[in-house]
Design an enzyme around this catalytic site. Sequence first.
Site, PDB file in Angstrom:
ATOM      1  N   VAL A 125     -19.009  50.123 -51.321  1.00  0.00           N
ATOM      2  CA  VAL A 125     -18.077  49.250 -52.578  1.00  0.00           C
ATOM      3  C   VAL A 125     -17.633  50.188 -53.373  1.00  0.00           C
ATOM      4  CG1 VAL A 125     -18.548  46.938 -51.299  1.00  0.00           C
ATOM      5  CG2 VAL A 125     -19.647  48.115 -53.787  1.00  0.00           C
ATOM      6  N   ASN A 158     -20.358  40.861 -53.885  1.00  0.00           N
ATOM      7  CA  ASN A 158     -21.696  40.452 -54.085  1.00  0.00           C
ATOM      8  C   ASN A 158     -22.643  41.706 -54.142  1.00  0.00           C
ATOM      9  OD1 ASN A 158     -24.481  39.009 -53.894  1.00  0.00           O
ATOM     10  ND2 ASN A 158     -24.612  40.433 -52.038  1.00  0.00           N
ATOM     11  N   TYR A 201     -27.982  47.782 -65.707  1.00  0.00           N
ATOM     12  CA  TYR A 201     -27.696  46.710 -65.125  1.00  0.00           C
ATOM     13  C   TYR A 201     -27.022  45.451 -65.894  1.00  0.00           C
ATOM     14  CZ  TYR A 201     -28.421  42.882 -61.707  1.00  0.00           C
ATOM     15  OH  TYR A 201     -28.694  41.566 -60.671  1.00  0.00           O
ATOM     16  N   LYS A 257     -23.171  43.734 -65.495  1.00  0.00           N
ATOM     17  CA  LYS A 257     -22.935  42.325 -65.419  1.00  0.00           C
ATOM     18  C   LYS A 257     -22.191  41.873 -66.481  1.00  0.00           C
ATOM     19  CE  LYS A 257     -25.327  42.042 -61.547  1.00  0.00           C
ATOM     20  NZ  LYS A 257     -24.451  41.672 -60.242  1.00  0.00           N
TER      21      LYS A 257
HETATM   22  C1  BGC Z   1     -31.789  40.499 -61.171  1.00  0.00           C
HETATM   23  C2  BGC Z   1     -33.421  40.105 -60.719  1.00  0.00           C
HETATM   24  C3  BGC Z   1     -34.011  39.259 -61.758  1.00  0.00           C
HETATM   25  C4  BGC Z   1     -33.068  37.947 -62.307  1.00  0.00           C
HETATM   26  C5  BGC Z   1     -33.469  37.311 -63.202  1.00  0.00           C
HETATM   27  C6  BGC Z   1     -31.023  39.286 -61.521  1.00  0.00           C
HETATM   28  O1  BGC Z   1     -29.720  39.659 -61.719  1.00  0.00           O
HETATM   29  O2  BGC Z   1     -31.327  41.167 -60.075  1.00  0.00           O
HETATM   30  O3  BGC Z   1     -34.043  41.201 -60.724  1.00  0.00           O
HETATM   31  O4  BGC Z   1     -35.036  38.551 -61.504  1.00  0.00           O
HETATM   32  O5  BGC Z   1     -31.666  38.580 -62.631  1.00  0.00           O
HETATM   33  O6  BGC Z   1     -33.938  38.239 -64.400  1.00  0.00           O
END
Ligand code: BGC
Length: 270
Positions: free
Chosen positions: A69, A95, A168, A172
Site C-alpha cells: 500500500v 487497515n 507508530y 496514527k
Molecule cells: C498496537 C498494539 C498495542 C495497542 C494498545 C495498537 O495500535 O498496534 O501493539 O497493543 O495499540 O497499546
Amino acid sequence: MSYSPYLLKGQKALVTGASSGIGEAVARYLALSGAAVAINYHSEAEEAQKIVDEIKANNGEAFAIKANVSQEDEVKAMFSQTLDQFGTIDILVSNAGVQKDSPFVDMSLEQWNKVIEVNLTGQFLCVREAAKEFLRRGVQPHISSAAGKIICISSVHEIIPWSGHVNYAASKGGINMMMRSIAQELAPHKIRVNSIAPGAIKTPINKSAWDTPQAEAKLLELIPAKRVGEVEDIAKAAVWLASDDSDYVNGTTLFVDGGMSLYPGFADNG
Ligand code: BGC
C-alpha cells in the site's frame, strides 16, 4: 441474533492488510453482511486465498489481491483490478499497518520511514483512489445513501503517546488529521470518512503483550474493561460504520478499546 446478514447487500468493499488480524476479521464480517470483498495482502498469499475460499464456501464473494500500500503504482493497479472485478467500490477499509519499535534515540530513519510509508502514506494513497471512484459514480440510492464509505483503522495511539513507538504514534496521530480533513472536504459529495481506534486487540502485531499470563496481567492494568479485545470487536464496529445505520456519522474516530483511552491510571491517582 440482531446481526443482519443483509446490511451491506450489493456493496463492494476493499480491505487492506486483510490476510491476518483485524483486517481479516473485518473482511470476513463485511462478507457475512453481504458485501463482496477484495482481500488485499502484501506477502501472505496463501493465508489470503484461504480467507477467500472460506468466504466463497459460505456463499460470499471475494478475491485476493497483492499490493504494497505504500507504493503508488501498486495501489493504482490494485484499484483498477478491483474495479474490473467488481465494477465499482462502495467501502474501503484502510487497515494495513506495521510497527517497527525502537527506543527513540536509536530509531533509524529506515524504521521511521517504513512506518510512516505504510501506516500513513499507504492510507493516503488508498483513500485517494477510493474517493476518485466514489466521486465518479456518485450515490446509488438502491445500494447506499452515501456515495462511499471510508474507514481508516487508526489506534488509541492517535491520542495516547507511546514511548518506544514514536514512529507508530506519529503515523496514527497523522491519520486523525488526515481522516478529518478528507471528511470535511468530501462530506458535500456524500462520502463518509471515519476512523476506528482499536485498543489492545489480540493479533500477531502485539502477541508478546498478551500471550503469557504475566504479560496479559500487565496489559490488563491499562484496560478498564479487564479483557483484551478480540478482532470481532473491531469487525462489528466496521460493519456499522460501513452501513447506512451510521449515515449521520462523519469525520469521527470510534474508540473500540475497553476504555484504554480513559487514562485508567487516574482512577486512583492524580
Ligand atoms: C498496537 C498494539 C498495542 C495497542 C494498545 C495498537 O495500535 O498496534 O501493539 O497493543 O495499540 O497499546
